[in-house]
Design an enzyme around this catalytic site. Structure first.
Site, PDB file in Angstrom:
ATOM      1  CG  ASN A  10      -1.778   1.222   1.339  1.00  0.00           C
ATOM      2  OD1 ASN A  10      -1.885   2.012   0.401  1.00  0.00           O
ATOM      3  ND2 ASN A  10      -2.406   1.402   2.491  1.00  0.00           N
ATOM      4  CD1 TRP A  11       3.714   1.278  -2.772  1.00  0.00           C
ATOM      5  CD2 TRP A  11       3.957   2.650  -4.532  1.00  0.00           C
ATOM      6  NE1 TRP A  11       4.683   0.737  -3.583  1.00  0.00           N
ATOM      7  CE2 TRP A  11       4.854   1.562  -4.671  1.00  0.00           C
ATOM      8  CE3 TRP A  11       3.928   3.622  -5.518  1.00  0.00           C
ATOM      9  CZ2 TRP A  11       5.721   1.446  -5.766  1.00  0.00           C
ATOM     10  CZ3 TRP A  11       4.784   3.508  -6.610  1.00  0.00           C
ATOM     11  CH2 TRP A  11       5.666   2.432  -6.719  1.00  0.00           C
ATOM     12  CE  LYS A  12      -0.278   3.187   4.857  1.00  0.00           C
ATOM     13  NZ  LYS A  12      -0.076   3.330   6.322  1.00  0.00           N
ATOM     14  CG  HIS A  96      -5.819   1.504   5.566  1.00  0.00           C
ATOM     15  ND1 HIS A  96      -5.358   2.458   6.443  1.00  0.00           N
ATOM     16  CD2 HIS A  96      -4.777   0.643   5.371  1.00  0.00           C
ATOM     17  CE1 HIS A  96      -4.092   2.207   6.744  1.00  0.00           C
ATOM     18  NE2 HIS A  96      -3.717   1.117   6.101  1.00  0.00           N
ATOM     19  CD  GLU A  98      -3.011   5.374   6.907  1.00  0.00           C
ATOM     20  OE1 GLU A  98      -3.122   5.464   5.668  1.00  0.00           O
ATOM     21  OE2 GLU A  98      -1.966   5.011   7.482  1.00  0.00           O
ATOM     22  CD  GLU A 166      -2.983  -2.465   7.513  1.00  0.00           C
ATOM     23  OE1 GLU A 166      -1.905  -2.568   6.948  1.00  0.00           O
ATOM     24  OE2 GLU A 166      -3.717  -1.480   7.396  1.00  0.00           O
ATOM     25  N   GLY A 172       3.017   1.869  10.984  1.00  0.00           N
ATOM     26  CA  GLY A 172       4.033   2.904  10.825  1.00  0.00           C
ATOM     27  C   GLY A 172       4.721   3.337  12.094  1.00  0.00           C
ATOM     28  CB  SER A 210       5.559  -2.171  12.188  1.00  0.00           C
ATOM     29  OG  SER A 210       5.163  -0.852  12.501  1.00  0.00           O
ATOM     30  N   GLY A 231       2.944  -1.194   4.248  1.00  0.00           N
ATOM     31  CA  GLY A 231       2.922   0.219   3.937  1.00  0.00           C
ATOM     32  C   GLY A 231       4.263   0.729   3.458  1.00  0.00           C
ATOM     33  N   GLY A 232       4.967   1.452   4.315  1.00  0.00           N
ATOM     34  CA  GLY A 232       6.207   2.110   3.932  1.00  0.00           C
ATOM     35  C   GLY A 232       7.256   1.195   3.340  1.00  0.00           C
TER      36      GLY A 232
END
Length: 250
Positions: A10-12, A96, A98, A166, A172, A210, A231-232
């Site tokens: 997920n590049w967000k 998600h 977010e 999640e 993150g 994470s 994610g990151g």
């Protein structure tokens, strides 16, 4: 039949056209990964990314990060599941944390979006997860059970639906639940899905929060963890590739 293994990135709200070079590197350095690989970039990158992966023999799939429940209409700034499919997406992330937190999305809205995704021929990756306060209050399993019951439409199958756990407090932050905590939630999800859906035992269950190259293999060894929503660490092939390899070897 065992659930399919899926490494989803997920590049967000990150990445640009130059970042598509990471897809080439991922395909080159991690060919025949032993699992399905998916990248969900920002909407403006879906079509060019889909074009980039079209010659990669289905090694990497492309997905969206959200969709509207309607197929079209006066919804400025939104994107429909039909449009995602037309742009080259095969999956879409829904619910998600977010989106639930920043945009106030409810379980009912997530259900409607997932149903729209199914109608468009997309695989819906439906996210669930508890906050730190809910974890500390011992409410985790109740929260997850309620989200599962309220966020998955009746037409869900192992072919069109993936569930991602999640924990919000681990996204993150560098913090990761213990293996026992992950196992407890994934067992609950498997039990609830199997009880509700005929092929619930075959639905893929992802863990997200994470996930890194250093802990991926240990997480993938946990029962009912069939992959990850990353994610990151999915932004660079040098980080995401080892996670993909760890899942393929699990």
């Amino acid at each position: 039949m065992a659930p399919r293994k899926l490494a989803a990135g997920n590049w967000k709200m990150n990445g640009d056209l130059a970042a598509l070079d990471q897809i080439d590197a991922l395909a080159r350095d991690h060919a025949a990964p032993g699992c399905d690989v998916l990248i969900c970039p920002p909407a403006v990158l879906i079509h060019p990314m889909a074009a980039r992966v079209s010659g990669l023999a289905d090694t990497i799939a492309v997905g969206g990060q959200d969709c509207h429940a309607a197929a079209s209409g006066a919804h400025t700034g939104d994107i429909s599941a039909v449009q995602l499919k037309d742009a080259g997406a095969s999956h879409v992330i829904l619910g998600h944390s977010e989106r639930r937190t920043d945009h106030g999305e409810t379980d009912a809205e997530v259900t409607a979006k997932a149903a729209a995704a199914h109608r468009a021929g997309l695989v819906a990756i439906i996210c669930v997860g508890e906050s730190e306060a809910q974890r500390d209050a011992g409410e985790t399993l109740d929260v997850i059970a309620a989200q599962l019951a309220g966020s998955i439409p009746e037409g869900a199958t192992a072919r069109n639906t993936v569930i991602a756990y999640e924990p919000i407090w681990a996204i993150g932050t560098g913090r990761t639940p213990t293996n026992d905590q992950i196992a407890e939630v994934h067992q609950l999800m498997r039990d609830r899905l199997t009880a509700r859906f005929a092929d619930g035992d075959q639905m893929s269950l992802l863990y997200g929060g994470s996930v890194k190259p250093g802990n991926a293999a240990e997480i993938f060894a946990i029962a009912h963890v069939n992959g990850a929503l990353v994610g990151g660490a999915s932004l660079k092939a040098s980080d995401f590739g080892p996670i993909v390899s760890a899942l393929g070897a699990a």
